[in-house]
Design a protein around this motif. Structure first.
Motif, PDB file in Angstrom:
ATOM      1  N   TYR B  28      -1.068   1.190   8.197  1.00 50.28           N
ATOM      2  CA  TYR B  28      -0.404   0.209   7.329  1.00 50.28           C
ATOM      3  C   TYR B  28      -0.886   0.320   5.881  1.00 50.28           C
ATOM      4  N   VAL B  29      -2.203   0.467   5.715  1.00 54.82           N
ATOM      5  CA  VAL B  29      -2.761   0.445   4.356  1.00 54.82           C
ATOM      6  C   VAL B  29      -2.620   1.803   3.686  1.00 54.82           C
ATOM      7  N   TYR B  30      -3.000   2.859   4.420  1.00 54.26           N
ATOM      8  CA  TYR B  30      -3.015   4.205   3.791  1.00 54.26           C
ATOM      9  C   TYR B  30      -1.884   5.115   4.268  1.00 54.26           C
ATOM     10  N   ASN B  31      -1.132   4.646   5.253  1.00 50.17           N
ATOM     11  CA  ASN B  31      -0.088   5.447   5.872  1.00 50.17           C
ATOM     12  C   ASN B  31      -0.646   6.743   6.475  1.00 50.17           C
ATOM     13  N   ILE B  32      -1.795   6.627   7.095  1.00 52.39           N
ATOM     14  CA  ILE B  32      -2.379   7.813   7.760  1.00 52.39           C
ATOM     15  C   ILE B  32      -2.705   7.461   9.208  1.00 52.39           C
ATOM     16  N   GLU B 164       4.767  -1.675   9.662  1.00 53.61           N
ATOM     17  CA  GLU B 164       5.048  -2.404   8.421  1.00 53.61           C
ATOM     18  C   GLU B 164       5.658  -3.771   8.738  1.00 53.61           C
ATOM     19  N   LYS B 165       6.606  -3.749   9.678  1.00 53.62           N
ATOM     20  CA  LYS B 165       7.323  -4.979  10.030  1.00 53.62           C
ATOM     21  C   LYS B 165       6.365  -6.023  10.609  1.00 53.62           C
ATOM     22  N   LEU B 170       3.742 -11.295   9.962  1.00 56.64           N
ATOM     23  CA  LEU B 170       2.545 -12.145   9.872  1.00 56.64           C
ATOM     24  C   LEU B 170       2.415 -12.744   8.469  1.00 56.64           C
ATOM     25  N   ALA B 171       2.681 -11.910   7.461  1.00 54.59           N
ATOM     26  CA  ALA B 171       2.572 -12.395   6.075  1.00 54.59           C
ATOM     27  C   ALA B 171       3.528 -13.558   5.837  1.00 54.59           C
ATOM     28  N   SER B 172       4.725 -13.459   6.410  1.00 50.46           N
ATOM     29  CA  SER B 172       5.708 -14.536   6.201  1.00 50.46           C
ATOM     30  C   SER B 172       5.284 -15.829   6.875  1.00 50.46           C
TER      31      SER B 172
END
Lengths: 606, 174
Positions: B28-32, B164-165, B170-172
């Motif tokens: 999620y953070v680094y896309n790795i 990502e979703k 969670l953010a929402s």
């Protein structure tokens, strides 16, 4: 009949009442007992408190649990007053209770201060005799920052690099400040989280009630200061100075007071904490001594000035060196050619010198022939700018006379110094008059030292001898005839007694002889009084000189009294450094001013 | 124009040993994504900002998520309680290829909410890339999400599926 019926009826009613109300009576009795018990409990304080204790405790626990802040706010003033009263009333007990805590705090504080002191002393000792001070001086001049500021900065090498304000329970970054301009980035957010994790870990792993207050890595430290809702993490470099923790605590208190509610009900909105920036600007300014050049133009001016000065110095030294070498070369070649071609007699002298390419030749030769040889030799010299030839032809007698005059030139300023030198075949006859015997001997000695003088005939007379003679003549005349006042006045006024510096004593036989001459004339001529006038030079201060001149006059007066002169005929006047006969600028002038002079007046005048 | 409100929120990654908590965060953070399994030592913290839009499709607020990826969460001792304190949300992860990790999930959710009663949860059924999609029994997952009034998303840290979703959901909620 009727009465018996009535009694029976009453008994039956009573029986009925007992049957019906027996339970109520019993209850009433119990209530009375309970009431009595309660009254007893209320009247007895201890028993009443014991009864209420569990109820109040529960109620308080519930209330505090529901609204801690409200309870704290309500109780704060009461508790504060109670603590003050308690401290005043049982000071000793409070001291005993607090002693271990305060002792620990003081020990910690003292050890921190001592460590800083030792570090500072070590630093200064290491640097005290270091050439780097010279470098620092130059640095100071180049940057326009004073030496003191540099030394202060070096003595306390401390710098605040970054400050984090971190929410205590979430570990979220509330505010970030840095000594270098930068905004909070991902790194700072993560650092905040990690610092919180470390704090929590330390607290839980070691089951410690105390907060972690410092993390150290190399020369850098993270100083932590915890508030109730947040903590400050201050990244510093160097020795933490005294007062730093207190300042950090003050900032924490300020933030707490200003943002207490926002911190307690923190919802993740950190923008409200931007206002604390001002606190940290002042904080950074206080501890980070910004050693920056004060005037940008100053170094350039200074460098230019030093460079120009250096160039001028180089040019000057170069020219001086070359000139000196050239002068030496000229002087050596001149001396070489003169020594090679001329033989100087013992009474001939040549002095050769050079300056800025000019050859200076002076001295004297015995005859014209030698002078011509010298002139022709000097003309053969090359690479000479100019020749300043002041060599004279002087006969041997003239040479001796010149030397004599040079030798005794310092006496020429004296009063009554009028010697005459007659040179006859290397013998010098000295005639004339000098002030005293001492100078008479000195002159003869100096003349005898001159090269070419084989013998000295000293026919000098001293001034004192003349005065003594004059006084003797007057005494002799007074015994047989009348002495004119004007004649007496002229002789007495010519007498001067000189003194050494700071001295009022009469030491020489010559002076005693003069004073004895005055004594004789006063004993033989009764119609005049003697006025003795004391003087001094201006070496000491005015008042001192005034006293000294008085003592000098008194010394003369005392001596005359001891010799039989009536005290009534002696009058003292003193003038200190006033009325000098010569300027006090020279030693000779001062010598002449250290004196006693005499005057007379007819007795009838007084 | 109103300034976009930025809120910082602490989010914890919870779940059994080896379910892919760190992999999800890194993806999620680094896309790795790394095939090599690296054990998380202590706690690792990451940061990611999420911009949320309102109903009018305008930027409403920005959530600055500070993601705490913790090791040995299964012990749930006092140290872990201190670490999760103050969190606004949690991602509860289980491994679809190891269904016993699902059984532990409810215990994690319960313990987390005990410490942070008002926080929000999202469930991540991870490693979908390792299992046959058709054999999944989604009922139990849906039951759990309904119980906690949230969503349960099937994810894959390897392919990035729903990663990502999941964090956006969670953010929402925060």
């Amino acid at each position: 009949m009727s009465n018996s019926k009535k009694n029976k009826s009453d008994r039956e009613f009573e029986l009925l009442r007992k049957l019906l109300l027996a339970d109520d009576y019993e209850k009433l009795k119990k209530i009375e007992q309970e009431l009595k018990k309660l009254r007893k409990q209320f009247s007895d304080d201890e028993s009443f408190i014991e009864t209420l204790d569990p109820v109040i405790t529960d109620a308080l626990e519930r209330k505090i649990g529901d609204s801690k802040s409200l309870v704290a706010q309500t109780l704060a003033p009461v508790i504060s007053d109670a603590i003050k009263v308690q401290i005043n009333e049982t000071r000793e007990d409070v001291v005993d209770a607090l002693y271990p805590i305060i002792g620990q705090t003081i020990r910690k504080s003292v050890s921190v201060y001592l460590k800083q002191l030792v570090d500072s002393i070590n630093y200064r000792v290491n640097r005290a005799f270091n050439l780097s001070f010279l470098f620092k001086w130059l640095k100071s001049k180049l940057t326009g920052v004073s030496d003191g500021e540099w030394l202060f900065s070096d003595a306390l090498p401390f710098k605040i690099k970054e400050v984090f304000v971190i929410h205590k329970s979430t570990g979220l970054l509330l505010f970030f400040a840095s000594s270098t301009p930068s905004d909070a980035t991902i790194d700072q957010e993560i650092i905040s989280g990690m610092l919180s994790a470390i704090r929590n870990f330390i607290s839980e792993a070691f089951n410690s009630d105390q907060d972690l207050d410092q993390i150290q890595y190399g020369d850098q430290k993270i100083s932590l200061h915890a508030d109730r809702y947040f903590y400050l993490a201050c990244v510093v470099e160097g020795n933490i100075p005294a007062g730093f923790s207190q300042d950090l605590q003050d900032i924490a208190l300020h933030i707490h007071n200003r943002h207490f509610k926002k911190l307690r009900d923190f919802d993740g909105d950190v923008s409200v904490f931007k206002t604390v920036n001002n606190l940290f600007v002042a904080f950074f300014n206080k501890y980070n001594h910004n050693i920056v050049p004060k005037k940008k133009t100053k170094p350039y001016f200074f460098i230019t000035f030093i460079a120009v000065l250096f160039i001028f110095l180089l040019i000057f030294l170069g020219r001086f060196f070359l000139q000196h070498r050239n002068d030496e070369k000229i002087q050596q070649s001149a001396m070489s050619i003169i020594n090679k071609n001329m033989h100087l007699n013992s009474n001939e002298q040549l002095n050769i010198d050079t300056e800025k390419g000019t050859l200076f030749v002076n001295g004297y030769l015995n005859n014209m022939e030698n002078k011509l040889i010298l002139d022709s030799l000097l003309n053969t010299l090359e690479n000479i700018g100019e020749i300043d030839n002041k060599v004279r032809v002087i006969k041997p007698v003239d040479q001796i006379l010149n030397r004599v005059n040079d030798k005794i030139s310092h006496f020429r300023e004296l009063r009554h110094f009028e010697p005459v030198f007659i040179i006859q075949n290397e013998q010098v006859v000295i005639e004339g008059i000098v002030p005293n015997q001492k100078i008479k001997r000195e002159v003869a000695f100096l003349v005898g030292e001159i090269d070419g003088v084989r013998s000295v005939v000293n026919n000098l007379e001293t001034m004192s001898e003349g005065i003594i003679d004059d006084l003797g003549i007057l005494v002799g005349k007074a015994k047989t005839d009348t002495v004119k006042f004007s004649q007496l006045e002229k002789t007495i006024r010519a007498i001067v007694i000189y003194f050494d510096s700071n001295v009022a004593a009469i030491t020489s036989l010559e002076e005693h002889a003069i004073l004895e001459g005055i004594r004789d004339i006063m004993l033989n001529v009764q119609d005049f009084d003697l006025i003795i006038k004391g003087y001094a030079d201006d070496v000491s201060d005015y008042h001192y000189n005034m006293r000294l001149s008085k003592i000098r006059a008194q010394a003369i007066s005392g001596y005359l009294v001891s010799q039989g002169v009536s005290k009534d005929r002696l009058f003292i006047e003193y003038y200190g450094e006033n009325n000098p006969v010569e300027p006090n600028a020279t030693a000779e002038g001062r010598r002449k001013n250290r004196r006693v002079e005499f005057d007379i007046r007819l007795r009838s005048q007084f | 124009m109103k300034d976009v409100v930025t809120l910082s929120k602490k989010v914890c990654m919870l779940g059994a040993f080896g379910v892919g908590k760190s992999s999800l965060v890194r993806k999620y953070v680094y896309n790795i994504f790394k095939e090599d399994y690296l054990t998380t030592i202590g706690v690792q913290i990451y940061q990611k900002s999420v911009t949320l839009k309102n109903k009018a499709n305008q930027v409403g607020k920005s959530i600055n998520m500070i993601l705490w990826d913790m090791a040995h969460i299964e012990k749930f001792d006092k140290t872990i309680k201190t670490q999760i304190l103050g969190a606004s949300g949690a991602v509860l992860v289980f491994d679809l290829s190891r269904m016993q990790t699902f059984n532990e999930l409810e215990e994690h959710a319960k313990r987390f909410l005990e410490v942070n009663p008002n926080s929000k949860l999202v469930f991540a059924a991870n490693k979908i890339d390792l299992v046959d999609n058709n054999k999944l029994k989604m009922e139990q997952f849906l039951h759990l999400s309904e119980q906690y009034n949230t969503e349960c998303l099937v994810t894959s840290a390897k392919t990035g599926h729903n990663v990502e979703k999941m964090f956006s959901v969670l953010a929402s909620l925060l």
